[in-house]
Design a protein around this motif. Structure first.
Motif, PDB file in Angstrom:
ATOM      1  N   THR A  26       0.860  -1.181   0.000  1.00 45.52           N
ATOM      2  CA  THR A  26       0.000   0.000   0.000  1.00 45.52           C
ATOM      3  C   THR A  26       0.896   1.229   0.000  1.00 45.52           C
ATOM      4  N   TYR A  27       0.319   2.399   0.201  1.00 46.84           N
ATOM      5  CA  TYR A  27       1.040   3.664   0.076  1.00 46.84           C
ATOM      6  C   TYR A  27       2.342   3.655   0.861  1.00 46.84           C
ATOM      7  N   HIS A  28       3.402   4.117   0.218  1.00 48.03           N
ATOM      8  CA  HIS A  28       4.752   3.941   0.745  1.00 48.03           C
ATOM      9  C   HIS A  28       5.397   5.189   1.344  1.00 48.03           C
ATOM     10  N   LEU A  29       4.872   6.371   1.100  1.00 51.68           N
ATOM     11  CA  LEU A  29       5.527   7.586   1.621  1.00 51.68           C
ATOM     12  C   LEU A  29       5.117   7.849   3.070  1.00 51.68           C
ATOM     13  N   GLY A  30       5.583   8.980   3.609  1.00 55.73           N
ATOM     14  CA  GLY A  30       5.257   9.312   4.996  1.00 55.73           C
ATOM     15  C   GLY A  30       5.862   8.340   5.984  1.00 55.73           C
ATOM     16  N   GLY A  31       7.069   7.854   5.657  1.00 54.16           N
ATOM     17  CA  GLY A  31       7.719   6.897   6.543  1.00 54.16           C
ATOM     18  C   GLY A  31       7.078   5.510   6.496  1.00 54.16           C
ATOM     19  N   GLY A  32       6.261   5.283   5.476  1.00 51.23           N
ATOM     20  CA  GLY A  32       5.622   3.977   5.329  1.00 51.23           C
ATOM     21  C   GLY A  32       4.537   3.704   6.365  1.00 51.23           C
ATOM     22  N   TYR A  33       3.930   4.761   6.936  1.00 51.57           N
ATOM     23  CA  TYR A  33       2.962   4.531   8.012  1.00 51.57           C
ATOM     24  C   TYR A  33       1.715   3.777   7.538  1.00 51.57           C
ATOM     25  N   ARG A  34       1.314   3.948   6.277  1.00 52.51           N
ATOM     26  CA  ARG A  34       0.175   3.173   5.770  1.00 52.51           C
ATOM     27  C   ARG A  34       0.574   1.699   5.601  1.00 52.51           C
TER      28      ARG A  34
END
Length: 193
Positions: free
Chosen positions: A127-135
Motif C-alpha cells: 500500500t502507500y509507501h511515503l510518509g515513513g511507510g505509516y500506511r
C-alpha cells in the motif's frame, strides 16, 4: 464479465479513471465482454478534492454473484475515505469476493480495507509507501506480509499497489487476469502503454 468499481467517499479520481478507461477501451474498441459497474454507499459520491460522481448502483443493490471482480480506488483520510472503506458492509463485500476467489484489485490505500476485512492475513500485499511507510505499517497490523518496495503485488486473486502512479498498471493487471496477457497487450498498445 462484470467488474464492480466501488467508490467510497473520498476516493481518488486518478485511481478510479484507469478502471473506466482501460476496460472501456477493451469493451468498445476490442469487443471484450467486460462491463464496469460503479457503486457507492450513496448514488452521489464525492471524491477527494470535492469532485462528485453519480454511480450506477448503491451498496444495497449489489448481488456479488453478478460480478467477476472488485476494483477499489484508494482515497484520502481528510476527505472521509475510511468512514466508508472500513464500514462492515464494505468489508463483507470484500470477504465474499475473496471467498468466491474472484479478483480484487486495489490502488494505493485501497489495500487497507482489504487488509481490515481479514482476507490478507498471512498473504503478500502493499500500500502507500511515503510518509515513513505509516500506511504500510497499518496494513502490516492487519496480519499482512507487506512487500514495501514493489509497485504492484499480486497474491492469488488480490492485486495491491503502492501509490497513485500505479493506477493504470493495476487496471492492466486486472485485465490480464480476466482475459489473458495477449489480449491485455493489445489494449495496452492501443492506449500507448
Amino acid at each position: 464479465m462484470k467488474i464492480l468499481l466501488f467508490c467510497n467517499k473520498g476516493f481518488e479520481t486518478m485511481e478510479f479513471a484507469p478502471f473506466v478507461d482501460v476496460f472501456g477501451w477493451a469493451r468498445f474498441d476490442f469487443h471484450y465482454d467486460i462491463e464496469v459497474i460503479t457503486c457507492g454507499f450513496t448514488k452521489n459520491v464525492v471524491s477527494t478534492f470535492g469532485v462528485p460522481i453519480i454511480v450506477d448502483k448503491t451498496i444495497d443493490e449489489i448481488d456479488i454473484n453478478d460480478y467477476d471482480a472488485l476494483a477499489i480506488p484508494g482515497g484520502y483520510e481528510e476527505f472521509g475515505f475510511y468512514t466508508e472503506a472500513y464500514d462492515p458492509r464494505f468489508l463483507d463485500i470484500i470477504s465474499e469476493f475473496d471467498k468466491q476467489e474472484k479478483y480484487i484489485a486495489s490502488i494505493c490505500v485501497g489495500a487497507l480495507p482489504i487488509g481490515k476485512s481479514g482476507v490478507l492475513v498471512g498473504r503478500n500485499a502493499t500500500t502507500y509507501h511515503l510518509g515513513g511507510g505509516y500506511r504500510q505499517k497499518q496494513l502490516e497490523e492487519f496480519g499482512v506480509d507487506v512487500i514495501p518496495n514493489q509497485r504492484i503485488v499480486v497474491d492469488k486473486n488480490i492485486i495491491t499497489s503502492f501509490c497513485p502512479e500505479t493506477a493504470a498498471d493495476v487496471a492492466f493487471t486486472l485485465l490480464e487476469c480476466l482475459v489473458g496477457k495477449e489480449k491485455m497487450d493489445v489494449v495496452a498498445a492501443a492506449m500507448g502503454y
